[in-house]
Structure formats: C-alpha cells, structure tokens
Design an enzyme around this catalytic site. Structure first.
Site, PDB file in Angstrom:
ATOM      1  N   PRO A 125       0.739  -1.272   0.031  1.00  9.72           N
ATOM      2  CG  PRO A 125      -0.172  -1.240   2.341  1.00  9.72           C
ATOM      3  CD  PRO A 125       0.398  -1.849   0.993  1.00  9.72           C
ATOM      4  CG  ASN A 126      -0.330   4.231   1.262  1.00  8.19           C
ATOM      5  OD1 ASN A 126      -1.177   4.593   0.609  1.00  8.19           O
ATOM      6  ND2 ASN A 126      -0.566   3.872   2.460  1.00  8.19           N
TER       7      ASN A 126
ATOM      8  NE  ARG B 227       0.287  12.841  -2.764  1.00  8.48           N
ATOM      9  CZ  ARG B 227      -0.831  11.981  -2.566  1.00  8.48           C
ATOM     10  NH1 ARG B 227      -1.268  11.397  -1.645  1.00  8.48           N
ATOM     11  NH2 ARG B 227      -1.640  12.022  -3.667  1.00  8.48           N
TER      12      ARG B 227
ATOM     13  CE1 TYR C 111       8.739   5.297   3.135  1.00 13.87           C
ATOM     14  CE2 TYR C 111       7.308   6.984   3.141  1.00 13.87           C
ATOM     15  CZ  TYR C 111       7.821   5.854   3.897  1.00 13.87           C
ATOM     16  OH  TYR C 111       7.184   5.515   4.701  1.00 13.87           O
TER      17      TYR C 111
ATOM     18  CG  ASN D 164       8.416  -2.081   0.337  1.00 14.82           C
ATOM     19  OD1 ASN D 164       7.830  -2.076   1.540  1.00 14.82           O
ATOM     20  ND2 ASN D 164       8.927  -1.159  -0.203  1.00 14.82           N
TER      21      ASN D 164
ATOM     22  CB  ALA E  67       1.625   0.294   6.611  1.00 12.28           C
TER      23      ALA E  67
ATOM     24  CD  GLU F 128      10.588  -7.233   6.538  1.00 16.37           C
ATOM     25  OE1 GLU F 128      10.615  -8.660   7.245  1.00 16.37           O
ATOM     26  OE2 GLU F 128      10.231  -6.579   6.935  1.00 16.37           O
TER      27      GLU F 128
ATOM     28  CG  HIS G 157      10.792  -2.356   5.024  1.00 17.59           C
ATOM     29  ND1 HIS G 157       9.389  -2.379   4.848  1.00 17.59           N
ATOM     30  CD2 HIS G 157      11.019  -3.560   5.497  1.00 17.59           C
ATOM     31  CE1 HIS G 157       8.954  -3.578   5.046  1.00 17.59           C
ATOM     32  NE2 HIS G 157       9.860  -4.189   5.673  1.00 17.59           N
TER      33      HIS G 157
ATOM     34  NE  ARG H  45      10.092   5.807   8.829  1.00 16.52           N
ATOM     35  CZ  ARG H  45       9.112   5.669   7.770  1.00 16.52           C
ATOM     36  NH1 ARG H  45       9.352   4.727   7.092  1.00 16.52           N
ATOM     37  NH2 ARG H  45       8.289   6.707   7.841  1.00 16.52           N
TER      38      ARG H  45
HETATM   39  O1  CA2 Z   1      10.652   2.093   3.939  1.00 19.39           O
HETATM   40  C1  CA2 Z   1       9.689   1.266   3.331  1.00 19.39           C
HETATM   41  O2  CA2 Z   1       9.698   0.531   2.152  1.00 19.39           O
HETATM   42  C2  CA2 Z   1       8.228   0.830   3.863  1.00 19.39           C
HETATM   43  O3  CA2 Z   1       7.656  -0.407   3.415  1.00 19.39           O
HETATM   44  C3  CA2 Z   1       7.416   2.013   3.367  1.00 19.39           C
HETATM   45  C4  CA2 Z   1       5.832   1.870   4.127  1.00 19.39           C
HETATM   46  C5  CA2 Z   1       5.838   2.097   5.689  1.00 19.39           C
HETATM   47  O4  CA2 Z   1       4.555   2.016   6.048  1.00 19.39           O
HETATM   48  C6  CA2 Z   1       6.838   1.101   6.007  1.00 19.39           C
HETATM   49  O5  CA2 Z   1       6.934   1.304   7.365  1.00 19.39           O
HETATM   50  C7  CA2 Z   1       8.266   1.293   5.523  1.00 19.39           C
HETATM   51  C8  CA2 Z   1       5.019   3.115   3.551  1.00 19.39           C
HETATM   52  C9  CA2 Z   1       4.984   3.442   2.137  1.00 19.39           C
HETATM   53  C10 CA2 Z   1       4.549   4.652   1.721  1.00 19.39           C
HETATM   54  O6  CA2 Z   1       4.899   5.106   0.409  1.00 19.39           O
HETATM   55  C11 CA2 Z   1       4.746   6.484   0.390  1.00 19.39           C
HETATM   56  C12 CA2 Z   1       5.439   6.903  -0.703  1.00 19.39           C
HETATM   57  C13 CA2 Z   1       5.430   8.439  -0.958  1.00 19.39           C
HETATM   58  C14 CA2 Z   1       4.566   8.981  -0.171  1.00 19.39           C
HETATM   59  C15 CA2 Z   1       3.908   8.694   0.593  1.00 19.39           C
HETATM   60  C16 CA2 Z   1       3.948   7.032   0.942  1.00 19.39           C
END
Ligand code: CA2
Length: 147
Positions: free
Chosen positions: A10-11, A18, A23, A74, A77, A98, A100, A107
């Site tokens: 997700p996301n 963003r 990221y 990946n 969340a 896995e 990230h 974090r």
């Molecule tokens: O660091 C990572 O790759 C995560 O898997 C990213 C997840 C986060 O919840 C994990 O704890 C770590 C969040 C992905 C959200 O991606 C976005 C990218 C751009 C803007 C907003 C969110």
C-alpha cells in the site's frame, strides 16, 4: 529460467510524489526500470506488481506458486500488521526477501515489528530504491546455492 516476483504494498504507488524526505524522489515506475535492468543483466525473468489491497497481495502470492522461484516483498505498512500476508508467504513456501526503502528500525517503534520477517529468508532496508537491485542479486545468489 529463474523468475522473481517483486511485490509492492500500500501507498508505494505514490513513490516520488510525496514525502520525498522519507522515501526519496524516485517513482515506482523508475524502481521497476531499475529492477528490469538488473534482471536483464542477471538473465532472470521478473514480474513487478503493486497493490493497495491486502487480499490482492495475498492472491498474487498464491499465484506465484509454480510460477516464480523467489519473491521480493515490500509490504509497506502491512509489514507491521498483517498475519494474513505472513501466512500467505508461509503457505507457498517460496523464498521471500523482505524489503523496505527506509530503515524501519531507525523509525517509530511500531515499524520495528515485522510479521514478514518471521517467514522471510532475509531483510534489506534503508538503502532506498537501490535496495531493489540488491534484493534481486541476493535472491539470485541464494537460488543458485539452494535451487
Ligand atoms: O520503507 C518502506 O519501504 C516502507 O515499507 C514504506 C511504508 C511504511 O509503512 C513501512 O513502514 C516502510 C509506507 C509506504 C508509503 O509510501 C509512500 C510513498 C510516497 C509518499 C507517501 C507514502
């Protein structure tokens, strides 16, 4: 031919648009190109997917059985909450790395728990988009040792 499924949760479709301070500025399409270049160099097949839906991710994992030799996941969340994704990985018995972008252990405490780690063969985090090619290389090496 060895085949690897790269699965994004997700996301991650928002990558590059963003929160660049967390990221980075690389888009998911650019990450896919990076992965395809690495797969081409190593001579392996690649499927690259993203979904915001837990059930879709589970279906993609189930569908990998007999098709892909390794999974790079990946889970976003869902990493920190999804017993269902953990069970899906365990059920298909496909080696899974896995991944990230960020160093989740540096974090918030809620990102320190991972259900995926319990069933993954290894973890790569904190290297941004460069983690994807690293994970592909690690998977190919692992599969060469124990196919
Ligand atoms: O660091 C990572 O790759 C995560 O898997 C990213 C997840 C986060 O919840 C994990 O704890 C770590 C969040 C992905 C959200 O991606 C976005 C990218 C751009 C803007 C907003 C969110």
């Amino acid at each position: 031919m060895t085949s690897i499924l790269i699965l994004n949760g997700p996301n991650l479709n928002l990558l590059g648009s963003r929160q660049p301070e967390v990221y980075g500025v690389t888009t998911l399409a650019e990450v896919e190109s990076l992965c395809r270049a690495t797969a081409g160099e190593l001579g392996v097949a690649l499927e690259f997917e993203q979904s915001n839906h837990e059930g879709v991710l589970i279906d993609l994992i189930h569908g990998a059985k007999g098709v892909h030799d390794g999974i790079v996941l990946n889970a976003g969340a869902y990493t920190h909450s999804s017993i269902a994704l953990m069970d899906a990985i365990a059920s298909v018995e496909i080696p899974t790395i896995e991944l990230h972008l960020s160093n989740v252990h540096a974090r918030e405490p809620f990102r320190h728990r991972s259900y995926i780690s319990k069933v993954a063969i290894g973890l790569i985090c904190g290297f941004g988009p460069a983690g994807y090619p690293l994970a592909i290389r690690a998977m190919v090496e692992k599969l060469e040792v124990s196919p």
